[in-house]
Design a protein around this motif. Structure first.
Motif, PDB file in Angstrom:
ATOM      1  N   ASP A 280      83.886 -26.442 -79.192  1.00 43.32           N
ATOM      2  CA  ASP A 280      84.864 -25.194 -78.501  1.00 43.32           C
ATOM      3  C   ASP A 280      86.499 -27.026 -78.656  1.00 43.32           C
ATOM      4  O   ASP A 280      86.515 -28.530 -77.719  1.00 43.32           O
ATOM      5  CB  ASP A 280      85.005 -25.273 -76.763  1.00 43.32           C
ATOM      6  N   VAL A 281      87.378 -26.783 -79.000  1.00 43.25           N
ATOM      7  CA  VAL A 281      88.378 -27.371 -79.019  1.00 43.25           C
ATOM      8  C   VAL A 281      89.679 -27.479 -78.863  1.00 43.25           C
ATOM      9  O   VAL A 281      90.170 -25.887 -78.900  1.00 43.25           O
ATOM     10  CB  VAL A 281      88.938 -27.615 -80.719  1.00 43.25           C
TER      11      VAL A 281
ATOM     12  N   PRO B  58      96.029 -26.482 -80.094  1.00 45.39           N
ATOM     13  CA  PRO B  58      94.847 -28.017 -79.143  1.00 45.39           C
ATOM     14  C   PRO B  58      95.400 -27.737 -80.796  1.00 45.39           C
ATOM     15  O   PRO B  58      96.296 -28.668 -81.753  1.00 45.39           O
ATOM     16  CB  PRO B  58      93.760 -27.224 -79.526  1.00 45.39           C
ATOM     17  N   VAL B  59      95.305 -29.732 -80.318  1.00 43.00           N
ATOM     18  CA  VAL B  59      95.313 -30.955 -81.683  1.00 43.00           C
ATOM     19  C   VAL B  59      94.668 -31.490 -81.570  1.00 43.00           C
ATOM     20  O   VAL B  59      93.723 -32.141 -81.221  1.00 43.00           O
ATOM     21  CB  VAL B  59      96.613 -31.673 -81.507  1.00 43.00           C
TER      22      VAL B  59
ATOM     23  N   ASP C 145      92.918 -32.532 -78.108  1.00 45.54           N
ATOM     24  CA  ASP C 145      92.148 -32.451 -78.244  1.00 45.54           C
ATOM     25  C   ASP C 145      90.532 -32.935 -78.876  1.00 45.54           C
ATOM     26  O   ASP C 145      89.598 -32.336 -79.092  1.00 45.54           O
ATOM     27  CB  ASP C 145      91.936 -30.576 -78.725  1.00 45.54           C
ATOM     28  N   MET C 146      91.484 -33.003 -79.963  1.00 44.93           N
ATOM     29  CA  MET C 146      89.792 -33.709 -80.807  1.00 44.93           C
ATOM     30  C   MET C 146      90.120 -34.761 -81.759  1.00 44.93           C
ATOM     31  O   MET C 146      91.532 -34.580 -82.069  1.00 44.93           O
ATOM     32  CB  MET C 146      89.607 -32.042 -81.899  1.00 44.93           C
ATOM     33  N   ILE C 147      89.041 -35.726 -81.600  1.00 43.59           N
ATOM     34  CA  ILE C 147      89.481 -36.696 -82.811  1.00 43.59           C
ATOM     35  C   ILE C 147      89.408 -36.839 -83.815  1.00 43.59           C
ATOM     36  O   ILE C 147      88.180 -36.980 -84.095  1.00 43.59           O
ATOM     37  CB  ILE C 147      88.622 -38.069 -81.372  1.00 43.59           C
TER      38      ILE C 147
ATOM     39  N   HIS D 219      79.433 -32.819 -79.641  1.00 36.85           N
ATOM     40  CA  HIS D 219      80.685 -31.485 -80.108  1.00 36.85           C
ATOM     41  C   HIS D 219      81.384 -32.491 -81.476  1.00 36.85           C
ATOM     42  O   HIS D 219      82.086 -33.242 -82.020  1.00 36.85           O
ATOM     43  CB  HIS D 219      82.094 -31.586 -79.134  1.00 36.85           C
ATOM     44  N   VAL D 220      80.691 -32.100 -82.284  1.00 32.92           N
ATOM     45  CA  VAL D 220      80.468 -32.770 -83.963  1.00 32.92           C
ATOM     46  C   VAL D 220      80.856 -31.424 -85.005  1.00 32.92           C
ATOM     47  O   VAL D 220      80.439 -31.107 -85.109  1.00 32.92           O
ATOM     48  CB  VAL D 220      79.868 -33.796 -84.079  1.00 32.92           C
ATOM     49  N   VAL D 221      81.869 -31.643 -85.506  1.00 30.57           N
ATOM     50  CA  VAL D 221      82.281 -30.942 -86.812  1.00 30.57           C
ATOM     51  C   VAL D 221      82.351 -31.931 -88.269  1.00 30.57           C
ATOM     52  O   VAL D 221      83.140 -32.897 -88.020  1.00 30.57           O
ATOM     53  CB  VAL D 221      83.629 -30.185 -86.563  1.00 30.57           C
TER      54      VAL D 221
END
Ligand code: PEP
Ligand code: MN
Length: 345
Positions: A84-85, A160-161, A179-181, A231-233
């Motif tokens: 979930d981002v 989200p960014v 929201d995501m690194i 939470h890894v993509v």
């Protein structure tokens, strides 16, 4: 784990291997053939990773049965992970459409690009504030000011960014705004950075290193997962090839290959993989057809003025066209482009 002994291993050497295995609380099953003896090891294989069994006299080969990426593997989890981002789901049939400029260059320009990519169907806005440039004289990014702009424009559009962090000292600051690194290709094996990013608990976009194997990528994901951050993509963005016709070699087979090994979502980045606007749309479609959980594309309204990666940027209208095709393909595959938070599909 299977231990294969050398053809002329002595009885003492075989006995030593068995004792070593048993001393770790594991069972050793000896199987003697006419030419070779093999030892099957039953029990928690992890206990043996620390033991340099291959260094024991008489041992020819040590073959692990389970992968070293314990948490990332399909053995650890059968169902696909959905990340979930900021309210946008990635994985398990939900596609990420990450789009935006290579670098954040100012609020006005990012606003124009965000407006366009959102209208086209993008669900996560990207932009680099800290840029990993080959030359120290090239544009390095706006730093914290850029992070603020990205956050503001993302909020303005309800998107989200995602943005890259390159330095352990900046992880906390970047995590605050995003929201995501993103961990970029050049830092995929920066293990301190992976650990630090893992500790934030924020979703992570982990890009494959340009000379990294699939196994290397999954081991790097393991660093993040092992910090308690699930939470890894993953992102396939091309590996070093021999042919200058494309910027990198787009390894589309890595997508289904990783699907067979890991439950983590994997997206494709045809922008950095090809470096050519004419090749981005076909490679984006190929990635989704191969099972990718999303597509990451660089978009710029004035590529010739871009501070970074202008030559590979798609124009907003080009992005709109490929985004529509990806949406059609997703439907054909029984998937969907994730809606933005608060928007129903
Ligand atoms: C980027 O996404 O802007 C980038 C630098 O990508 P990569 O790390 O894949 O080269
Ligand atoms: Mn770029």
């Amino acid at each position: 784990m299977i231990i294969i002994l050398k053809p002329h291993a002595t009885d003492e050497q075989i006995q030593h291997v068995v004792e070593r295995v048993e001393s770790l609380g594991l069972q050793a099953h000896l199987s003697r053939g006419s030419y070779r003896t093999i030892v099957g090891v039953i029990g928690d294989e992890a206990k043996l990773h620390v033991t340099p069994l291959k260094a024991i006299a008489g041992v020819a080969e040590v073959i692990p049965v389970l992968p070293a990426y314990k948490l990332a593997s399909v053995e650890a989890q059968r169902e696909p992970t959905i990340v979930d981002v900021g309210g946008v789901q990635v994985g398990g049939g939900h596609l990420a459409m990450i789009a935006g400029p290579c670098a954040i260059e100012g609020a006005e320009r990012l606003d124009i690009i965000a407006t366009a990519v959102k209208k086209a169907g993008a669900n996560i806005l990207r932009g680099g504030a800290f840029k990993p440039r080959t030359s120290p004289y090239a544009y390095q990014g706006m730093g914290e000011e850029g992070l603020k702009i990205l956050r503001d424009i993302g909020d303005k559009h309800g998107m989200p960014v995602v943005t890259e962090v390159m330095d352990t000292r900046r992880v906390e600051m970047v995590a605050e705004y995003t929201d995501m690194i993103q961990v970029g290709a050049r830092n995929m094996q920066n293990f301190s950075l992976l650990t630090e990013v893992g500790q934030t608990g924020r979703p992570v976009l982990l890009k494959r290193g340009m000379s990294a194997t699939v196994q290397d990528l999954l081991m790097s994901a393991e660093y993040i997962l092992s910090q308690g951050n699930p939470h890894v993509v993953l992102c396939e963005r091309g590996v070093k090839g021999f042919d200058p016709a494309t910027r990198n070699l787009f390894d589309v087979a890595a997508v289904p290959c990783i699907k067979g090994l890991s439950h983590l979502p994997i997206i494709v980045d045809p922008s950095h993989a090809t470096g050519r606007p004419d090749l981005i749309p076909p490679c984006a479609l190929a990635g989704v057809a191969a099972g990718a959980d999303g597509v990451h594309i660089e978009v710029h309204n004035q590529p010739e003025d871009a501070m970074s990666d202008g030559p590979q940027a798609l124009l907003p209208e080009q992005y709109a066209k490929i985004a529509a095709q990806i949406s059609d393909l997703a439907k054909l595959l029984g998937k969907e482009i994730s809606p933005l938070p608060g928007v129903h599909a």
